[in-house]
Motif scaffolding. Structure first.
Motif, PDB file in Angstrom:
ATOM      1  N   MET A   1       0.853  -1.176   0.000  1.00 34.47           N
ATOM      2  CA  MET A   1       0.000   0.000   0.000  1.00 34.47           C
ATOM      3  C   MET A   1       0.896   1.235   0.000  1.00 34.47           C
ATOM      4  O   MET A   1       1.745   1.399   0.896  1.00 34.47           O
ATOM      5  CB  MET A   1      -0.903   0.002   1.237  1.00 34.47           C
ATOM      6  N   PHE A   2       0.739   2.096  -1.023  1.00 36.16           N
ATOM      7  CA  PHE A   2       1.548   3.306  -1.152  1.00 36.16           C
ATOM      8  C   PHE A   2       0.727   4.546  -0.797  1.00 36.16           C
ATOM      9  O   PHE A   2      -0.462   4.639  -1.134  1.00 36.16           O
ATOM     10  CB  PHE A   2       2.067   3.467  -2.587  1.00 36.16           C
ATOM     11  N   GLU A   3       1.401   5.468  -0.128  1.00 38.37           N
ATOM     12  CA  GLU A   3       0.831   6.795   0.149  1.00 38.37           C
ATOM     13  C   GLU A   3       1.885   7.819  -0.243  1.00 38.37           C
ATOM     14  O   GLU A   3       3.056   7.701   0.144  1.00 38.37           O
ATOM     15  CB  GLU A   3       0.471   6.933   1.623  1.00 38.37           C
ATOM     16  N   MET A   4       1.502   8.851  -1.054  1.00 37.91           N
ATOM     17  CA  MET A   4       2.421   9.892  -1.497  1.00 37.91           C
ATOM     18  C   MET A   4       2.058  11.206  -0.804  1.00 37.91           C
ATOM     19  O   MET A   4       0.898  11.616  -0.827  1.00 37.91           O
ATOM     20  CB  MET A   4       2.364  10.080  -3.016  1.00 37.91           C
ATOM     21  N   LYS A   5       3.075  11.826  -0.159  1.00 37.30           N
ATOM     22  CA  LYS A   5       2.810  13.061   0.573  1.00 37.30           C
ATOM     23  C   LYS A   5       3.885  14.106   0.260  1.00 37.30           C
ATOM     24  O   LYS A   5       5.072  13.818   0.212  1.00 37.30           O
ATOM     25  CB  LYS A   5       2.813  12.799   2.082  1.00 37.30           C
ATOM     26  N   ASN A   6       3.369  15.381   0.086  1.00 37.69           N
ATOM     27  CA  ASN A   6       4.252  16.519  -0.131  1.00 37.69           C
ATOM     28  C   ASN A   6       3.484  17.787   0.242  1.00 37.69           C
ATOM     29  O   ASN A   6       2.276  17.769   0.438  1.00 37.69           O
ATOM     30  CB  ASN A   6       4.706  16.568  -1.584  1.00 37.69           C
ATOM     31  N   GLU A   7       4.212  18.902   0.342  1.00 40.99           N
ATOM     32  CA  GLU A   7       3.562  20.192   0.607  1.00 40.99           C
ATOM     33  C   GLU A   7       4.437  21.284   0.035  1.00 40.99           C
ATOM     34  O   GLU A   7       5.655  21.136  -0.070  1.00 40.99           O
ATOM     35  CB  GLU A   7       3.350  20.397   2.102  1.00 40.99           C
ATOM     36  N   SER A   8       3.815  22.379  -0.329  1.00 41.83           N
ATOM     37  CA  SER A   8       4.576  23.489  -0.906  1.00 41.83           C
ATOM     38  C   SER A   8       5.116  24.377   0.202  1.00 41.83           C
ATOM     39  O   SER A   8       4.721  24.276   1.365  1.00 41.83           O
ATOM     40  CB  SER A   8       3.675  24.301  -1.831  1.00 41.83           C
ATOM     41  N   ASP A   9       6.024  25.274  -0.180  1.00 36.82           N
ATOM     42  CA  ASP A   9       6.631  26.168   0.806  1.00 36.82           C
ATOM     43  C   ASP A   9       5.612  27.134   1.401  1.00 36.82           C
ATOM     44  O   ASP A   9       5.818  27.682   2.479  1.00 36.82           O
ATOM     45  CB  ASP A   9       7.771  26.967   0.161  1.00 36.82           C
ATOM     46  N   SER A  10       4.508  27.337   0.667  1.00 41.71           N
ATOM     47  CA  SER A  10       3.513  28.294   1.132  1.00 41.71           C
ATOM     48  C   SER A  10       2.540  27.700   2.141  1.00 41.71           C
ATOM     49  O   SER A  10       1.682  28.398   2.676  1.00 41.71           O
ATOM     50  CB  SER A  10       2.716  28.844  -0.062  1.00 41.71           C
ATOM     51  N   THR A  11       2.653  26.384   2.403  1.00 41.23           N
ATOM     52  CA  THR A  11       1.747  25.752   3.346  1.00 41.23           C
ATOM     53  C   THR A  11       2.015  26.296   4.743  1.00 41.23           C
ATOM     54  O   THR A  11       3.155  26.301   5.207  1.00 41.23           O
ATOM     55  CB  THR A  11       1.928  24.235   3.338  1.00 41.23           C
ATOM     56  N   ALA A  12       0.978  26.708   5.408  1.00 39.91           N
ATOM     57  CA  ALA A  12       1.150  27.317   6.735  1.00 39.91           C
ATOM     58  C   ALA A  12       1.545  26.279   7.771  1.00 39.91           C
ATOM     59  O   ALA A  12       2.454  26.494   8.569  1.00 39.91           O
ATOM     60  CB  ALA A  12      -0.148  28.023   7.149  1.00 39.91           C
ATOM     61  N   THR A  13       0.833  25.144   7.783  1.00 39.58           N
ATOM     62  CA  THR A  13       1.101  24.106   8.771  1.00 39.58           C
ATOM     63  C   THR A  13       1.978  23.029   8.143  1.00 39.58           C
ATOM     64  O   THR A  13       1.592  22.410   7.152  1.00 39.58           O
ATOM     65  CB  THR A  13      -0.206  23.485   9.266  1.00 39.58           C
ATOM     66  N   LYS A  14       3.125  22.864   8.709  1.00 36.16           N
ATOM     67  CA  LYS A  14       4.054  21.868   8.183  1.00 36.16           C
ATOM     68  C   LYS A  14       3.751  20.509   8.806  1.00 36.16           C
ATOM     69  O   LYS A  14       3.728  20.375  10.037  1.00 36.16           O
ATOM     70  CB  LYS A  14       5.499  22.256   8.494  1.00 36.16           C
ATOM     71  N   LYS A  15       3.491  19.545   7.969  1.00 34.99           N
ATOM     72  CA  LYS A  15       3.210  18.180   8.424  1.00 34.99           C
ATOM     73  C   LYS A  15       4.508  17.390   8.574  1.00 34.99           C
ATOM     74  O   LYS A  15       5.536  17.707   7.957  1.00 34.99           O
ATOM     75  CB  LYS A  15       2.290  17.482   7.437  1.00 34.99           C
ATOM     76  N   LYS A  16       4.420  16.337   9.382  1.00 37.08           N
ATOM     77  CA  LYS A  16       5.524  15.410   9.532  1.00 37.08           C
ATOM     78  C   LYS A  16       5.127  14.047   8.974  1.00 37.08           C
ATOM     79  O   LYS A  16       3.948  13.726   8.876  1.00 37.08           O
ATOM     80  CB  LYS A  16       5.931  15.275  10.998  1.00 37.08           C
ATOM     81  N   ASN A  17       6.124  13.265   8.656  1.00 38.52           N
ATOM     82  CA  ASN A  17       5.843  11.943   8.091  1.00 38.52           C
ATOM     83  C   ASN A  17       5.050  11.069   9.059  1.00 38.52           C
ATOM     84  O   ASN A  17       4.159  10.319   8.657  1.00 38.52           O
ATOM     85  CB  ASN A  17       7.163  11.254   7.719  1.00 38.52           C
ATOM     86  N   GLU A  18       5.364  11.155  10.334  1.00 37.09           N
ATOM     87  CA  GLU A  18       4.694  10.298  11.314  1.00 37.09           C
ATOM     88  C   GLU A  18       3.210  10.630  11.435  1.00 37.09           C
ATOM     89  O   GLU A  18       2.445   9.812  11.946  1.00 37.09           O
ATOM     90  CB  GLU A  18       5.375  10.412  12.674  1.00 37.09           C
ATOM     91  N   ASP A  19       2.791  11.813  10.954  1.00 32.36           N
ATOM     92  CA  ASP A  19       1.378  12.173  11.026  1.00 32.36           C
ATOM     93  C   ASP A  19       0.515  11.294  10.134  1.00 32.36           C
ATOM     94  O   ASP A  19      -0.715  11.236  10.322  1.00 32.36           O
ATOM     95  CB  ASP A  19       1.192  13.646  10.611  1.00 32.36           C
TER      96      ASP A  19
END
Length: 400
Positions: A208-226
């Motif tokens: 099972m694959f999950e792809m995650k990314n965010e742009s520099d403009s994202t206010a809340t920075k997510k972590k991988n463990e989330d």
């Protein structure tokens, strides 16, 4: 007086005794001197001849000795030259061998040095290629982060992984399934599901694959463990063996930038990777699963053999139990029969003894019967004697 003739002029003259004696003495002395002189000369000549002969002999011996010595010297010189030649030949051979070894060693050193240079060059080129590829990917990702929104960045990451997979699907994964997870019946879904099977249709591995990314403009920075808990839930619900988070989150993290990160300490069979490790982790997990599949097949065979052995043992135990029961029953009946036979034998023995006793009595009776005669029966009975006599007279004779 004495007459003397001159030997030169043949003139005769006479001389007295004294003169004659004097002349004779003179002649004798002169002759003696002459003879002595001649003998001395002869002796001198003989001496000179002897010396000459001795000198010649000595010279000849000296020449012979010199010739022999010269021959010995020449022989020694020849041997010395031969030894020198052998030594020189041995030295040349040793020098040639050393030079050959030196040349070979030098050649090997040059070859090792060349291989080292080529290896270093290859490693340098590969490292430079990897650096360029990494730099290019970083530049592309940075460019994506600048140009795209958070959602578009995630979708583009999915497209990147799908494109990478499709590039090698035909050669590396001909029987693999890699599609988006569209089943949201449980309330959530992953991004992609990978499944691969062997020629018989037996599943080798599932991810099972999950792809995650965010742009520099994202206010809340997510972590991988989330995202790991939800990913583990999706893996379990979709019955996948492994779960992989392909992430560009935490871009400055040394942990996630060094390679494949095993998160099995948090959730079973879970990994976090950067996009460049997308195909390598599929390959690694698939190869490990192939090996595991061989072990599973062997384990299944062993289990089947164990089942067969267990069934055989159970059948054997059932047979042994039934046989034991039958044997016990037969043994009891056999013992009963033996007891009855023993009783019958005892009864027959008694009957035999009774019959033997009767036989003895019958034999005695027979003996007594055989001993009974008419004469004995009628000895004290005149009436019976007369009766038997009359009966005898009435019986027909054998001639009649």
């Amino acid at each position: 007086m004495h007459e003397i003739i001159c030997p030169k002029c043949n003139t005769a003259f006479t001389i007295d005794e004294a003169g004659y004696a004097d002349i004779l003495k003179q002649v004798h002395d002169s002759e003696f001197e002459k003879q002595l002189h001649d003998r001395l000369e002869m002796a001198e000549k003989e001496k000179n001849n002897a010396v000459a002969l001795a000198t010649n002999a000595a010279s000849l011996e000296m020449q012979k000795a010199t010739a022999a010595k010269d021959a010995e010297i020449q022989d020694l010189k020849a041997k010395l030259e031969a030894n020198k030649l052998e030594q020189q030949l041995a030295i040349n051979n040793a020098v040639n061998a050393v030079e050959k070894d030196r040349d070979e060693l030098k050649g090997k050193i040059e070859l090792v040095e060349l291989e080292k240079q080529l290896s270093e060059k290859s490693l340098t080129e590969n490292y430079e290629i990897q650096l360029r590829a990494r730099d290019d990917m970083i530049d592309r990702l940075k460019d994506l982060k600048v140009r795209l929104s958070t959602k578009m960045v995630g979708e583009t990451l999915e497209q990147h992984c799908e494109t990478e997979f499709n590039r090698f699907r035909a050669t590396a994964f001909p029987r693999a399934y890699f599609e988006k997870d569209n089943d949201a019946r449980s309330g959530s879904k992953g991004d992609y599901i990978f499944r691969d099977s062997d020629e018989a249709g037996t599943e080798i591995v599932s991810i099972m694959f999950e792809m995650k990314n965010e742009s520099d403009s994202t206010a809340t920075k997510k972590k991988n463990e989330d995202f790991l808990k939800e990913l583990d839930k999706d893996r379990t619900e979709k019955e996948c063996e492994y779960a992989v988070l392909v992430s560009l989150l935490e871009a400055d993290s040394e942990l996630y930038n060094t390679g494949i990160v095993d998160m099995s300490h948090r959730y079973p069979k879970m990994y976090v990777i950067r996009p460049q490790f997308f195909l390598p982790i599929i390959t690694l997990l698939r190869n490990a699963a192939l090996k595991s599949l061989e072990y599973k097949a062997e384990l299944t065979l062993v289990k089947a053999q164990n089942i067969d052995i267990t069934s055989f043992e159970n059948d054997l135990e059932t047979f042994k139990t039934a046989f034991g029961k039958n044997y016990d029953l037969a043994s009891r009946r056999f013992q009963t029969a033996i007891d009855e036979i023993d009783k019958s034998i005892d009864h027959l023995q008694k009957t035999k003894e009774a019959l033997l006793g009767a036989d003895r009595n019958l034999r005695l009776a027979n003996d007594k019967a055989q001993d009974v005669t008419i004469k004995k029966l009628t000895r004290n009975n005149p009436t019976m004697a007369d009766k038997f006599k009359e009966l005898k007279m009435q019986l027909p004779t054998e001639t009649e």
